[in-house]
Design a protein around this motif. Sequence first.
Motif, short mmCIF file in Angstrom:
data_model
loop_
_atom_site.label_atom_id
_atom_site.label_comp_id
_atom_site.label_asym_id
_atom_site.label_seq_id
_atom_site.Cartn_x
_atom_site.Cartn_y
_atom_site.Cartn_z
N ILE A 1 -40.30 -6.88 14.33
CA ILE A 1 -41.65 -6.87 13.76
C ILE A 1 -42.61 -7.64 14.65
CG2 ILE A 1 -43.05 -7.60 11.80
CD1 ILE A 1 -40.54 -7.16 10.02
N GLU A 2 -42.21 -8.84 15.03
CA GLU A 2 -43.09 -9.71 15.80
C GLU A 2 -43.48 -9.09 17.14
OE1 GLU A 2 -44.38 -12.75 14.93
OE2 GLU A 2 -45.38 -13.01 16.85
N LEU B 1 -31.81 -11.31 9.61
CA LEU B 1 -33.27 -11.40 9.47
C LEU B 1 -33.94 -11.80 10.79
CD1 LEU B 1 -33.29 -12.93 5.92
CD2 LEU B 1 -34.25 -10.72 6.55
N ILE C 1 -29.57 -5.56 11.75
CA ILE C 1 -30.90 -5.64 11.12
C ILE C 1 -30.84 -5.45 9.61
CG2 ILE C 1 -33.01 -4.25 10.91
CD1 ILE C 1 -33.33 -4.39 13.81
N ASP C 2 -29.91 -4.59 9.17
CA ASP C 2 -29.80 -4.35 7.73
C ASP C 2 -28.71 -5.19 7.09
OD1 ASP C 2 -31.72 -2.26 8.14
OD2 ASP C 2 -30.08 -1.05 8.93
N GLY C 3 -28.26 -6.22 7.78
CA GLY C 3 -27.20 -7.07 7.25
C GLY C 3 -25.82 -6.49 7.55
N VAL D 1 -36.08 -17.89 15.50
CA VAL D 1 -35.76 -19.28 15.14
C VAL D 1 -36.48 -19.66 13.85
CG1 VAL D 1 -35.97 -21.68 15.89
CG2 VAL D 1 -35.40 -19.91 17.57
N ASP D 2 -37.73 -19.20 13.74
CA ASP D 2 -38.56 -19.57 12.60
C ASP D 2 -38.01 -19.01 11.29
OD1 ASP D 2 -40.64 -21.11 11.88
OD2 ASP D 2 -42.22 -19.68 12.36
N VAL D 3 -37.48 -17.79 11.32
CA VAL D 3 -37.03 -17.18 10.06
C VAL D 3 -35.57 -17.47 9.75
CG1 VAL D 3 -38.70 -15.31 10.24
CG2 VAL D 3 -36.35 -14.94 11.02
N ASP E 1 -43.14 -5.77 18.17
CA ASP E 1 -43.31 -4.32 18.19
C ASP E 1 -42.21 -3.61 18.97
OD1 ASP E 1 -45.67 -4.22 16.64
OD2 ASP E 1 -46.82 -4.90 18.39
N LYS F 1 -34.47 -8.56 12.59
CA LYS F 1 -35.56 -7.83 11.94
C LYS F 1 -36.91 -8.44 12.29
CE LYS F 1 -36.94 -6.26 7.35
NZ LYS F 1 -36.77 -6.48 5.90
N ALA F 2 -36.99 -9.78 12.21
CA ALA F 2 -38.25 -10.47 12.50
C ALA F 2 -38.66 -10.24 13.95
CB ALA F 2 -38.11 -11.96 12.22
N GLY G 1 -25.06 -14.19 9.30
CA GLY G 1 -25.17 -12.75 9.51
C GLY G 1 -26.13 -12.04 8.60
N CYS G 2 -27.24 -12.67 8.24
CA CYS G 2 -28.22 -11.98 7.39
C CYS G 2 -29.01 -10.97 8.20
CB CYS G 2 -29.15 -12.98 6.70
SG CYS G 2 -30.19 -13.92 7.83
#
Lengths: 146, 261
Positions: B72-73, B65, B112-114, B209-211, B75, B68-69, B62-63
Motif C-alpha cells: 500500500i505504502e 501485515l 499478504i493474506d496471512g 516496521v511501523d505496522v 504502490d 500488505k502495508a 506471520g500476520c
Amino acid sequence: MPKHILRLIILFVIVIGLFLVARQFLIPESFGEYGHYRANSIEENANHDIKYVDRAECAECHDDIAALKQGGPHKNINCQTCHGPGNLHIEDPTPENIVKETEREFCGRCHNKNAARAKLIKQIDINEHNIESKCIECHNPHEPWN
Amino acid sequence: MELNKKNKKTRRDFLKLSSAIAGSVAFYSMFKPIESVANRKTDVTEREHWYGFGFDIEKCIGCGLCAKACKIENDVPREPFFFRTWVEQYTIKNGHIIKDENVIVESPNGGIDGFTQSVPDKEIFKSFFVPKTCNHCYKAPCVQVCPVGATFETPDGVVLVDDSYCVGCGYCIQACPYGARYLHPEKKTADKCTFCYHRLKKGLAPACVDVCPTGARMYGDLDDKEGPLVQFIKNHTCRVLKPHLNTKPKLFYNALNEEVR
C-alpha cells in the motif's frame, strides 16, 4: 607537416570535440556527485508521499480509544496496523476512508492457531471457536480480554 | 631520398617515445585510486546515519501485515510475485532434520493474506516465520552489475533504484542472491525495498516496521552504538542471510535457523 597528416589531426580534434560536447549533454545533472549514480535520485526517492501517517496523529482526535487501548494487551500496536493507512482520513475524517475490519479471518491473521506462532500470542482455532459469531461481538479489539 | 632518411624515426626514438607514454600512464594510474579516495564525499566520520534492519524471528507471528502495508505504502503491484517485503513460513517435519525433504517453505501470496498451517501439529518438529526484504548490502551485487549506474547505495547506507535512469535490463534482479528485486510491470524498471526512504527522511519508521504488531521488525542506525538496533544485535545471537557470499547485509536476524536460505 604533410597535408594528409594535418587533415587527420583536424578530423581527430573535431571528433574528440564533438564527443566532449555530446558528453556534456548526455551525462545527467548531479551524476557522480557521490558515486557512479545520479545524486538527485536520492532526493527524488525521498520525495514520495507517505500513506501510513505518524502514529501519534490518530490520538489527536481519537483520544478516548487511545486511552482505552493503553490499558490492554494491544497497547503497542499502531492503529494503522488494523485500520490501514490514515493519510486520506486525517485530511477528511469520514468513516468511508478508513478500514474497519470486522471479519474473523482478520483477527485470525494473528490469533488463529499456528505452530509457528510465538506462544506469547493468544491463539484459538477460528474453525472451532464460537463459529457462529464475529470476534468483535465478544472481544473489543481496543481492549481484548478485559 | 636524403630528406626522407633524415625524417625517419630510429628504433631508439620509437623506444623512447613508447616508454615515455607507458611511464606516464603507469604514473597516472598510481594516482588514480588516491584521487578517487580524496574525492569521495562520504566517509565514516561524515555520514549522519547508517541504516540497518533487525528482524526477530522469535517475535514474528506471520500476520503478513508488513507485506500488505508495504504494497500500500509504495504502490507495489497487487499481483503475486511483486514484493518488496514478504514473509515465509518454514516447517521442519519430524524425521531426519538434516534431510532437505523434511523442510517445507511456504509463502502464499508473500504472506499478504496471512498463513494457515498446512502440516498437522503431530508431524511438525519445528515451525517459524521468516520476514524477508532487501538486505541493503554494504557490498551489494546488484549495484556492482548495474551497467548504467541506476542502482546505488546512498551515503546513509540504503540501496536505491533510480527509476528514471534504469534501462530495465534485469541484471540486478539476477544478481541479487536474496530475490529482493523484481521488474515493475508498468514502469519496466527494476524495483525493490527502498527502506521507505521517503518515510525515513520525514522522521518516520519504514511502513513494515511501523505496522508490525509484535515489534519483530526494527530498524536503526548501525553507527549509533547506544541505539536500539546495535543493542538488539549485541544482546541477541544475530546472523545475516548467506554470509558466505560476502555481500555484507545490513539486515540482522535473531534466532535464524540453519535451514533458512
